[in-house]
Design a protein around this motif. Structure first.
Motif, PDB file in Angstrom:
ATOM      1  N   ALA A  77      30.625  35.791  51.192  1.00  0.00           N
ATOM      2  CA  ALA A  77      30.130  34.917  52.271  1.00  0.00           C
ATOM      3  C   ALA A  77      28.881  35.529  52.903  1.00  0.00           C
ATOM      4  N   ILE A  78      28.854  36.856  53.015  1.00  0.00           N
ATOM      5  CA  ILE A  78      27.658  37.508  53.580  1.00  0.00           C
ATOM      6  C   ILE A  78      26.490  37.381  52.595  1.00  0.00           C
ATOM      7  N   ALA A  79      26.796  37.611  51.290  1.00  0.00           N
ATOM      8  CA  ALA A  79      25.739  37.547  50.270  1.00  0.00           C
ATOM      9  C   ALA A  79      25.083  36.171  50.249  1.00  0.00           C
ATOM     10  N   ALA A  87      22.510  43.117  55.692  1.00  0.00           N
ATOM     11  CA  ALA A  87      23.790  43.767  55.389  1.00  0.00           C
ATOM     12  C   ALA A  87      23.762  44.509  54.055  1.00  0.00           C
ATOM     13  N   GLY A  88      22.770  44.243  53.220  1.00  0.00           N
ATOM     14  CA  GLY A  88      22.664  44.943  51.930  1.00  0.00           C
ATOM     15  C   GLY A  88      23.731  44.534  50.931  1.00  0.00           C
ATOM     16  N   VAL A  89      24.038  43.234  50.888  1.00  0.00           N
ATOM     17  CA  VAL A  89      25.115  42.748  50.010  1.00  0.00           C
ATOM     18  C   VAL A  89      24.566  41.659  49.088  1.00  0.00           C
ATOM     19  N   TYR A  90      24.824  41.773  47.781  1.00  0.00           N
ATOM     20  CA  TYR A  90      24.296  40.793  46.830  1.00  0.00           C
ATOM     21  C   TYR A  90      25.117  40.803  45.547  1.00  0.00           C
ATOM     22  N   LEU A  91      24.947  39.749  44.750  1.00  0.00           N
ATOM     23  CA  LEU A  91      25.666  39.664  43.469  1.00  0.00           C
ATOM     24  C   LEU A  91      25.046  40.614  42.457  1.00  0.00           C
ATOM     25  N   SER A  92      25.888  41.132  41.574  1.00  0.00           N
ATOM     26  CA  SER A  92      25.399  42.061  40.556  1.00  0.00           C
ATOM     27  C   SER A  92      26.165  41.807  39.255  1.00  0.00           C
ATOM     28  N   SER A  93      25.413  41.617  38.155  1.00  0.00           N
ATOM     29  CA  SER A  93      26.046  41.295  36.864  1.00  0.00           C
ATOM     30  C   SER A  93      25.873  42.456  35.899  1.00  0.00           C
ATOM     31  N   GLY A  94      26.819  42.585  34.982  1.00  0.00           N
ATOM     32  CA  GLY A  94      26.657  43.655  34.002  1.00  0.00           C
ATOM     33  C   GLY A  94      27.834  43.823  33.079  1.00  0.00           C
ATOM     34  N   THR A 137      30.247  39.126  36.779  1.00  0.00           N
ATOM     35  CA  THR A 137      29.385  39.242  37.959  1.00  0.00           C
ATOM     36  C   THR A 137      30.267  39.610  39.147  1.00  0.00           C
ATOM     37  N   THR A 138      29.910  40.714  39.796  1.00  0.00           N
ATOM     38  CA  THR A 138      30.653  41.118  40.995  1.00  0.00           C
ATOM     39  C   THR A 138      29.648  41.243  42.147  1.00  0.00           C
ATOM     40  N   LEU A 139      29.987  42.019  43.165  1.00  0.00           N
ATOM     41  CA  LEU A 139      29.074  42.202  44.291  1.00  0.00           C
ATOM     42  C   LEU A 139      28.709  43.669  44.408  1.00  0.00           C
ATOM     43  N   LYS A 140      27.552  43.926  45.012  1.00  0.00           N
ATOM     44  CA  LYS A 140      27.186  45.296  45.347  1.00  0.00           C
ATOM     45  C   LYS A 140      26.934  45.325  46.845  1.00  0.00           C
ATOM     46  N   CYS A 141      27.532  46.297  47.500  1.00  0.00           N
ATOM     47  CA  CYS A 141      27.449  46.397  48.956  1.00  0.00           C
ATOM     48  C   CYS A 141      26.899  47.774  49.286  1.00  0.00           C
TER      49      CYS A 141
END
Ligand code: FAD
Length: 338
Positions: A77-79, A87-94, A137-141
């Motif tokens: 929700a923040i991303a 907040a430094g939060v975004y989706l990250s895939s890998g 795809t997850t999140l990176k915080c």
């Protein structure tokens, strides 16, 4: 009416998440965070911050799932809000790659991230020394941004902050109606708990803005996590090792292993090196006891021992800690302090 005085020990991701949840949910409490170290000097600040659970042996899977889902949904929700950059939060895939095919090909959290699937043969050709892989795809915080953001949110609801090392929880209980212990690996000393031990992790920060996808070897000792400021590459998992100094041999090993996975790293400039101590424990401790102080019973809620998953589970375990506190205050309303 006097407000219930709650103190949270610890200002890492676990302490600040717990403090925010309590201060926002229980307006009849006045909440203070006491910690020896604050951002940018906690373990949480240096962690890569990728949301990726590991399975703990003695905690029901549905509870672990709940901890992860709570955290993922909160950070998602923040991303997807205008606050993402602050907040430094975004989706990250890998890719999560394995040298041997695991018994469990679908982990308990597979349906909670986005697009979980096994890697194709073509993708596996990128990693000739690995036999199996998962893509998702997850999140990176990034806690260098997220902790100050949480602290601001905490202060906005009247939360107070004190910098101090706590040496005796009984003494602390003289001034508070409830204590929440979120001291991470510090619990080894604070609650004299040998079950908590350091798992030393060393990482490098490299300048490689062309890398966009994460790659993690399932052994947990080789990973590449592109971030906002730099790419985190790691790592080490040295059990019972309290050394905070950078080890040159560790750095060389990290560069060598990561360059084998991603050859372009051989030309990347190293911007920094970092060491942190994961709060190792067989299982995170999220439970309650009571301290007996001058005829009063003071609830002590523990929330520590998240190992390499403190960011991954922070919002979920904070909810359990909040509920344990709420239940304690209901079961045994605070008695007057002398
Ligand atoms: P901390 O961040 O260590 O905070 C503890 C707080 O307690 C501090 O404020 C400290 O000062 C305070 N404290 C301790 N003792 C006392 C005392 N006696 N008095 C007062 N204050 C006290 N996790 C993930 O989820 N994803 C990742 O990608 C990830 N990568 C990692 C990479 C590395 C190299 C390392 C080392 C860890 C990584 N982790 C990751 C794990 C994560 O960093 C931890 O699980 C998490 O930081 C634990 O948070 P915490 O708040 O419990 O502890």
């Amino acid at each position: 009416m006097q407000r219930v005085k709650v103190v949270v020990v610890g200002a890492g991701v676990v302490g600040l998440s717990t403090a925010v949840r309590i201060a926002e949910a229980l307006p009849y409490c006045s909440v203070t965070v006491i910690a020896e170290k604050f951002s940018p000097n906690t373990t949480s600040d240096g962690a890569a911050g990728i949301l990726l659970p590991t399975e703990f042996p003695d905690i029901p899977l549905d509870r672990q799932q709940r901890w992860f889902k709570e955290t993922f949904d909160h950070l998602l929700a923040i991303a997807y809000s205008p606050q993402a950059a602050d907040a430094g939060v975004y989706l990250s895939s890998g890719f999560h790659i394995f040298k041997d095919v695991p018994c469990e090909k679908k982990p308990f959290w597979a349906d909670l991230v986005f697009g979980f699937r096994n890697m194709s043969d073509k993708e596996m050709k990128l990693f000739p020394n690995h036999k199996f892989g998962q893509a998702f795809t997850t999140l990176k915080c990034e806690c260098l941004s997220y902790l100050p953001w949480l602290e601001k949110r905490f202060r906005a609801v009247g939360g107070q902050i004190l910098q101090e090392k706590v040496t005796d929880l009984h003494k602390l209980a003289l001034n508070y109606d409830a204590i929440i212990n979120c001291s991470g690996v510090g619990s080894h000393f604070l609650v004299k708990n040998e079950e908590v031990y350091p798992v030393r992790g060393q990482m490098l920060m490299v300048n490689a803005p062309w890398l966009k996808n994460f790659v993690r070897d399932a052994d947990g000792k080789t990973y590449i996590y592109p971030g906002i400021r730099y790419v985190n590459i790691g790592g080490t998992r040295q059990v019972d090792d309290w050394r905070m100094e950078v080890d040159k041999e560790d750095s060389e090993g990290i560069l060598e292993r990561c360059s084998r996975l991603e050859p372009s790293l051989r030309v990347a400039q190293v911007m920094g090196e970092w060491v942190g101590l994961r709060p190792g424990r067989a299982n995170p401790r999220v439970e309650r006891e009571y301290l007996h102080v001058q005829g009063r019973q003071v609830p002590l809620v523990h929330n520590y021992g998240h190992g390499g998953c403190g960011i991954t589970l922070s919002w979920g375990t904070a909810l359990d800690a909040l509920n344990l506190l709420r239940q304690s205050l209901f079961d045994k309303p605070p008695q007057a302090r002398l």
